[in-house]
Design an enzyme around this catalytic site. Structure first.
Site, mmCIF file in Angstrom:
data_model
loop_
_atom_site.group_PDB
_atom_site.id
_atom_site.type_symbol
_atom_site.label_atom_id
_atom_site.label_comp_id
_atom_site.label_asym_id
_atom_site.label_seq_id
_atom_site.Cartn_x
_atom_site.Cartn_y
_atom_site.Cartn_z
ATOM 1 N N ASP A 41 34.130 26.420 54.586
ATOM 2 C CA ASP A 41 34.454 25.706 53.348
ATOM 3 C C ASP A 41 33.555 26.317 52.266
ATOM 4 O O ASP A 41 32.328 26.271 52.361
ATOM 5 C CB ASP A 41 34.127 24.220 53.568
ATOM 6 C CG ASP A 41 34.428 23.360 52.355
ATOM 7 O OD1 ASP A 41 34.448 23.887 51.219
ATOM 8 O OD2 ASP A 41 34.617 22.146 52.541
ATOM 9 N N ILE A 42 34.166 26.923 51.259
ATOM 10 C CA ILE A 42 33.377 27.557 50.194
ATOM 11 C C ILE A 42 32.828 26.466 49.270
ATOM 12 O O ILE A 42 33.604 25.639 48.762
ATOM 13 C CB ILE A 42 34.252 28.550 49.396
ATOM 14 C CG1 ILE A 42 34.747 29.678 50.316
ATOM 15 C CG2 ILE A 42 33.501 29.108 48.200
ATOM 16 C CD1 ILE A 42 33.666 30.516 50.947
ATOM 17 N N ASP A 135 39.697 33.178 32.900
ATOM 18 C CA ASP A 135 40.287 34.540 32.960
ATOM 19 C C ASP A 135 39.213 35.582 32.676
ATOM 20 O O ASP A 135 39.017 35.952 31.530
ATOM 21 C CB ASP A 135 41.426 34.641 31.942
ATOM 22 C CG ASP A 135 42.100 36.005 31.955
ATOM 23 O OD1 ASP A 135 41.885 36.779 32.899
ATOM 24 O OD2 ASP A 135 42.839 36.285 30.999
ATOM 25 N N GLU A 169 40.649 45.409 33.144
ATOM 26 C CA GLU A 169 41.996 44.919 33.478
ATOM 27 C C GLU A 169 42.734 44.562 32.201
ATOM 28 O O GLU A 169 43.949 44.784 32.071
ATOM 29 C CB GLU A 169 41.911 43.685 34.396
ATOM 30 C CG GLU A 169 43.262 43.191 34.923
ATOM 31 C CD GLU A 169 43.981 42.195 34.017
ATOM 32 O OE1 GLU A 169 45.157 41.911 34.264
ATOM 33 O OE2 GLU A 169 43.364 41.707 33.047
ATOM 34 N N GLU A 170 41.995 43.986 31.257
ATOM 35 C CA GLU A 170 42.636 43.497 30.034
ATOM 36 C C GLU A 170 43.149 44.632 29.140
ATOM 37 O O GLU A 170 43.885 44.387 28.189
ATOM 38 C CB GLU A 170 41.670 42.589 29.252
ATOM 39 C CG GLU A 170 41.218 41.340 30.021
ATOM 40 C CD GLU A 170 42.306 40.305 30.218
ATOM 41 O OE1 GLU A 170 43.463 40.570 29.838
ATOM 42 O OE2 GLU A 170 42.000 39.227 30.758
ATOM 43 N N ASP A 304 38.603 28.048 48.662
ATOM 44 C CA ASP A 304 38.707 27.829 50.110
ATOM 45 C C ASP A 304 39.892 28.603 50.693
ATOM 46 O O ASP A 304 39.802 29.149 51.806
ATOM 47 C CB ASP A 304 38.845 26.335 50.413
ATOM 48 C CG ASP A 304 37.579 25.546 50.086
ATOM 49 O OD1 ASP A 304 36.489 26.154 49.989
ATOM 50 O OD2 ASP A 304 37.681 24.311 49.923
HETATM 51 N N1 TRP Z 1 46.462 39.273 34.288
HETATM 52 C C1 TRP Z 1 46.641 38.402 33.151
HETATM 53 C C2 TRP Z 1 45.404 38.514 32.291
HETATM 54 O O1 TRP Z 1 44.343 38.782 32.797
HETATM 55 C C3 TRP Z 1 46.787 36.973 33.548
HETATM 56 C C4 TRP Z 1 48.107 36.679 34.106
HETATM 57 C C5 TRP Z 1 49.185 36.244 33.433
HETATM 58 C C6 TRP Z 1 48.476 36.747 35.469
HETATM 59 N N2 TRP Z 1 50.207 36.058 34.281
HETATM 60 C C7 TRP Z 1 49.803 36.353 35.530
HETATM 61 C C8 TRP Z 1 47.803 37.103 36.619
HETATM 62 C C9 TRP Z 1 50.459 36.297 36.731
HETATM 63 C C10 TRP Z 1 48.471 37.061 37.824
HETATM 64 C C11 TRP Z 1 49.796 36.674 37.883
HETATM 65 O O2 TRP Z 1 45.501 38.326 31.123
HETATM 66 ZN ZN ZN Z 2 43.427 37.995 30.700
HETATM 67 CA CA CA Z 3 35.289 24.166 49.077
#
Ligand code: TRP
Ligand code: ZN
Ligand code: CA
Length: 315
Positions: A41-42, A135, A169-170, A304
């Site tokens: 359990d985290i 996010d 990622e963004e 979890d």
């Molecule tokens: N990856 C997107 C971001 O970082 C967030 C996001 C929007 C997303 N829709 C998603 C991630 C669906 C996973 C699945 O802004």
């Molecule tokens: Zn994002």
């Molecule tokens: Ca937990």
């Protein structure tokens, strides 16, 4: 199955707790199959402590943890120090995007069959508009706490475990694309699965499971079924997070998502609670994506579930 009443009750409790035990071990007899270690359990308090650190880092660095900004590197240094202290082998991979240096952090847990690698990862960068606590501090913190739980448990899975935190990622999954693009075809073929966690503590949460590799998807769905929580397949995100480069390279992928800017429907509010007609995350990509922008229950369950899948898919 041939269990006594009390053993059956115990087995039911174990299923509800979503641990994996061979029934033979409950009865005290030799297990018919190798006994898989139970996923822990985290502690959500541990996950939240990392989120508080990400918030402090953003606050001290112009309000964000974005690619190429001081808050990104400080976030990476924080995660790396925790992993190094826990015994992981960490690697920082540097790349350039939009004229700024970016970094991925990869952490290998020593041991396991390196021809079968299970990966779990999340993007560590925020947008420039805010601190990015949901996010994607949420995924980053949950993957970190799961890695630390592996170390605490002294877990020795059959497969080799590798955790990753992606940069930029963004800006279009730059870090994860860079990582996958630089893998040899042999190393790519060794990855048996990649699990992605991008936004898992949304304040008006949904429970979405990526509709991708069937075995990975089933693992997550089984966990929520044990909790009695309904899930929906996540299909919108196919190209929207760091699992996409892995999927495109032929790696089986899966993951969890609690919702971004889409609006929760009446039907969704009926099964998950929260507020219909409102976005899952009203602070998506905004300055208000702070530590206040987290649903603790969703963060706990998703953390979890992450650990459950890491254990189940690596044993
Ligand atoms: N990856 C997107 C971001 O970082 C967030 C996001 C929007 C997303 N829709 C998603 C991630 C669906 C996973 C699945 O802004
Ligand atoms: Zn994002
Ligand atoms: Ca937990």
């Amino acid at each position: 199955m041939n269990l006594s009443g009390s053993a059956r009750a115990t087995a039911a409790a174990v299923v509800a707790g979503a641990t994996l035990l061979a029934t033979g071990s409950i009865a005290g007899a030799a297990p018919a199959h190798p006994v898989a270690a139970a996923a822990p359990d985290i502690p959500v308090a541990g996950v939240k402590a990392h989120l508080a650190q990400f918030q402090s880092i953003a606050t001290a660095n112009g309000g964000n943890r974005a690619h190429g900004r001081a808050g990104y590197k400080a976030s990476l240094d924080y995660v790396k120090a925790k992993l190094d202290a826990a015994g992981f082998t960490t690697t920082v991979q540097q790349f350039t995007s939009s004229g700024r240096t970016g970094y991925n952090l990869v952490a290998d847990w020593p041991g396991g069959d390196t021809s079968q690698v299970l990966m779990a990862g999340s993007h560590l960068d925020s947008v420039t508009a805010g601190p990015g606590v949901n996010d994607n501090g949420s995924g980053s913190a949950a993957v970190l706490e799961t890695a630390l739980a592996v170390a605490r448990a002294g877990y020795h899975p059959a497969k080799h475990l590798r955790f990753a935190w992606w940069g930029a990622e963004e800006l279009g999954m730059v870090g994860s694309r860079y990582y996958v693009g630089r893998l040899s075809s042999a190393d790519r073929a060794r990855i048996t699965g990649y699990l992605n966690f991008d936004m898992i503590g949304s304040p008006n949460p949904g429970y979405f499971v990526y509709d991708d590799d069937p075995a990975i998807e089933k693992t997550f769905k089984d966990y929520y079924a044990g909790l009695g929580i309904a899930t929906e397949p996540e299909t919108e995100g196919d190209g929207r997070s760091d699992h996409a480069p892995f999927k495109n390279a032929g790696v089986p992928v899966g993951g969890l998502f609690s919702g971004a800017d889409y609006v929760k429907t009446q039907a969704q509010a009926a099964k998950w609670g929260g507020t219909a007609g409102q976005a899952f995350d009203r602070c998506y990509h905004s300055s208000c994506d702070t530590t206040a922008n987290i649903d603790d229950t969703a963060l706990d369950h998703n953390s979890d579930a992450l650990a459950y899948a890491v254990w189940a898919l690596s044993s």
